[in-house]
Design an enzyme around this catalytic site. Structure first.
Site, mmCIF file in Angstrom:
data_model
loop_
_atom_site.group_PDB
_atom_site.id
_atom_site.type_symbol
_atom_site.label_atom_id
_atom_site.label_comp_id
_atom_site.label_asym_id
_atom_site.label_seq_id
_atom_site.Cartn_x
_atom_site.Cartn_y
_atom_site.Cartn_z
ATOM 1 N N ARG A 190 47.054 19.815 9.097
ATOM 2 C CA ARG A 190 48.105 20.568 8.497
ATOM 3 C C ARG A 190 49.106 20.674 7.824
ATOM 4 O O ARG A 190 50.049 19.883 6.709
ATOM 5 C CB ARG A 190 47.749 21.684 7.250
ATOM 6 C CG ARG A 190 47.938 21.999 5.920
ATOM 7 C CD ARG A 190 47.121 23.086 5.523
ATOM 8 N NE ARG A 190 47.954 24.193 6.174
ATOM 9 C CZ ARG A 190 47.076 25.949 6.316
ATOM 10 N NH1 ARG A 190 45.756 25.905 5.284
ATOM 11 N NH2 ARG A 190 47.265 26.523 6.460
ATOM 12 N N GLU A 215 43.312 29.000 -7.411
ATOM 13 C CA GLU A 215 43.844 29.852 -5.585
ATOM 14 C C GLU A 215 44.240 31.350 -6.447
ATOM 15 O O GLU A 215 44.896 31.543 -7.139
ATOM 16 C CB GLU A 215 43.944 29.206 -4.685
ATOM 17 C CG GLU A 215 45.703 28.999 -4.628
ATOM 18 C CD GLU A 215 46.553 27.947 -2.992
ATOM 19 O OE1 GLU A 215 46.163 27.865 -2.467
ATOM 20 O OE2 GLU A 215 46.982 27.234 -4.126
ATOM 21 N N LYS A 269 51.982 22.699 2.218
ATOM 22 C CA LYS A 269 52.245 24.192 2.348
ATOM 23 C C LYS A 269 53.956 24.340 2.702
ATOM 24 O O LYS A 269 54.404 24.494 2.980
ATOM 25 C CB LYS A 269 51.974 24.424 3.670
ATOM 26 C CG LYS A 269 51.380 26.611 4.071
ATOM 27 C CD LYS A 269 50.740 26.603 5.183
ATOM 28 C CE LYS A 269 50.603 27.486 5.253
ATOM 29 N NZ LYS A 269 50.385 28.973 3.815
ATOM 30 N N HIS A 289 71.427 16.936 -3.506
ATOM 31 C CA HIS A 289 70.108 17.408 -3.688
ATOM 32 C C HIS A 289 69.042 16.407 -3.320
ATOM 33 O O HIS A 289 67.943 16.524 -2.051
ATOM 34 C CB HIS A 289 68.715 16.916 -5.484
ATOM 35 C CG HIS A 289 69.564 18.503 -5.724
ATOM 36 N ND1 HIS A 289 70.710 19.321 -5.893
ATOM 37 C CD2 HIS A 289 68.609 19.117 -6.653
ATOM 38 C CE1 HIS A 289 70.106 20.377 -7.511
ATOM 39 N NE2 HIS A 289 69.236 19.966 -7.056
ATOM 40 N N TYR A 296 55.569 25.213 6.340
ATOM 41 C CA TYR A 296 55.336 25.875 7.760
ATOM 42 C C TYR A 296 53.636 26.158 7.862
ATOM 43 O O TYR A 296 53.334 25.610 6.588
ATOM 44 C CB TYR A 296 55.723 27.397 7.030
ATOM 45 C CG TYR A 296 55.240 28.280 5.777
ATOM 46 C CD1 TYR A 296 55.602 27.717 4.374
ATOM 47 C CD2 TYR A 296 54.001 29.610 6.083
ATOM 48 C CE1 TYR A 296 54.344 28.139 3.721
ATOM 49 C CE2 TYR A 296 54.152 29.937 4.643
ATOM 50 C CZ TYR A 296 53.598 29.391 3.850
ATOM 51 O OH TYR A 296 52.493 30.174 2.433
HETATM 52 N N1 PDD Z 1 49.184 31.548 3.018
HETATM 53 N N2 PDD Z 1 46.698 29.227 -0.685
HETATM 54 C C1 PDD Z 1 48.156 29.466 -0.222
HETATM 55 C C2 PDD Z 1 48.872 29.250 -1.460
HETATM 56 C C3 PDD Z 1 48.667 30.555 0.709
HETATM 57 O O1 PDD Z 1 49.412 30.266 1.030
HETATM 58 C C4 PDD Z 1 47.851 30.247 2.100
HETATM 59 C C5 PDD Z 1 47.998 31.040 3.310
HETATM 60 C C6 PDD Z 1 46.381 29.879 1.807
HETATM 61 C C7 PDD Z 1 45.244 30.842 2.517
HETATM 62 O O2 PDD Z 1 44.955 29.400 3.751
HETATM 63 P P1 PDD Z 1 44.709 29.791 5.486
HETATM 64 O O3 PDD Z 1 43.329 30.066 5.430
HETATM 65 O O4 PDD Z 1 45.428 28.589 6.256
HETATM 66 O O5 PDD Z 1 45.633 30.987 6.007
HETATM 67 C C8 PDD Z 1 45.850 29.528 0.484
HETATM 68 C C9 PDD Z 1 49.662 32.815 4.380
HETATM 69 C C10 PDD Z 1 48.633 33.464 4.405
HETATM 70 C C11 PDD Z 1 51.745 32.551 4.090
HETATM 71 O O6 PDD Z 1 51.983 32.147 3.260
HETATM 72 O O7 PDD Z 1 51.252 33.905 4.842
#
Ligand code: PDD
Length: 289
Positions: A51, A179, A147, A102, A32
């Site tokens: 990405r 993070e 992601k 799976h 996503y």
């Molecule tokens: N998440 N790290 C993780 C684990 C994240 O889920 C996110 C953002 C980020 C920041 O990435 P970006 O700057 O590209 O939004 C870092 C989104 C906002 C979410 O899952 O809703």
């Protein structure tokens, strides 16, 4: 009423249906993106789509739409939903298989879903109050650069933070900060802005890259390097960045004040620059695609 996109159709969210055999539902088998849009203008769209492609490649999913088709769908979603600022969520799962197994099925049609939520960015006076964060062991897998929609570990970690009265969990792997549960982490030490380098241990955040770019333009010294747990705990400033939370100052970590216990001077400089960047995008003075 919120209008969503599902497999080629724009429909009210209440009418959107997927099969219980969708591998996104059964296995979290999908990827996503979350892309903010200010005044109808998507922030860093190309970077988000790049990405997305990396995530799709990593999980061996074919990208069902071209860049132009993605742009059209995203623009349509923004137009069909009324909030001035929106956060657009797009999701591709491996689709519906004949039975639960799976291993990947030989043939599936990916499920493509896009929705939008109003984005209510906080103003500086609210943001500067800062938030609490706690540190937690990073229990996630070793491919956090993807992601992926499988977010159970992230959800559990965020919930642990909420249970502790905090806004975010900052994750520690092998003694180093990776993070947040849903954000990237920055610290300031001796006026140097530091964030961990991209690696499979963290998501390459689009906001992270933008913050680094804007900070460099301001002449702020930046360093992409590992941050030890002890350095995190002694930081002058800690920030969290994401598409929905923008740049959030952390003022307590594990119930101890960060620096002087208030949002710090480098954050104050960066938030002005970031708000200005958004305002230009919202006014249409600048294209960010
Ligand atoms: N998440 N790290 C993780 C684990 C994240 O889920 C996110 C953002 C980020 C920041 O990435 P970006 O700057 O590209 O939004 C870092 C989104 C906002 C979410 O899952 O809703």
């Amino acid at each position: 009423m919120s209008i969503v996109y599902l497999n080629g159709e724009f429909i009210p969210i209440e009418e959107a249906r997927i099969s219980v055999l969708d591998r996104g539902f059964l296995f979290g088998d999908g990827v996503y993106e979350v892309i903010p849009a200010y005044g109808g203008h998507l922030l860093r769209l190309r970077e988000h789509l790049r990405r997305l492609q990396n995530s799709l490649d990593a999980v061996r999913l074919h990208n069902p739409l071209s860049v132009q088709q993605w742009m059209d769908v995203l623009q349509q979603i923004i137009k069909r939903n009324d909030a001035v600022d929106q956060s657009v969520y797009l999701h591709i799962s491996r689709g519906v298989a004949a039975k639960r197994d799976h291993a990947f099925p030989a043939e599936t049609r990916p499920t493509v879903f896009v929705m939008s939520n109003p984005l209510y960015p906080m103003d500086k006076n609210d943001l500067m109050q800062g938030v609490a964060a706690i540190t937690l062991d990073d229990i996630r897998w070793r491919a956090c650069n993807i992601k992926a929609t499988a977010l159970l570990a992230n959800a559990m970690l965020r919930q642990q933070a909420v249970d502790a009265g905090a806004a975010e969990a900052i994750l520690i792997r092998d003694g180093y900060a990776t993070e947040g549960a849903a954000s990237n982490v920055f610290i300031v030490r001796n006026n140097i802005l530091i964030t961990p380098p991209n690696s499979p241990s963290l998501l390459p955040g689009i906001t992270r890259d933008l913050v680094l770019e804007l900070a460099q333009q301001q002449g702020i010294a930046c360093d992409e390097r590992a941050i030890s747990e002890s350095e995190l705990k002694h930081a002058d400033e800690i920030w969290l960045t994401s598409s929905t939370r923008e740049i959030l100052p952390v003022i307590t970590l594990d119930n101890h004040p960060v620096g002087k216990g208030v949002s710090g001077p480098i954050w104050h400089c960066m938030i002005d620059v970031f708000q200005d960047y958004k305002a230009k995008l919202r006014r249409g003075d600048m294209r960010d695609e």
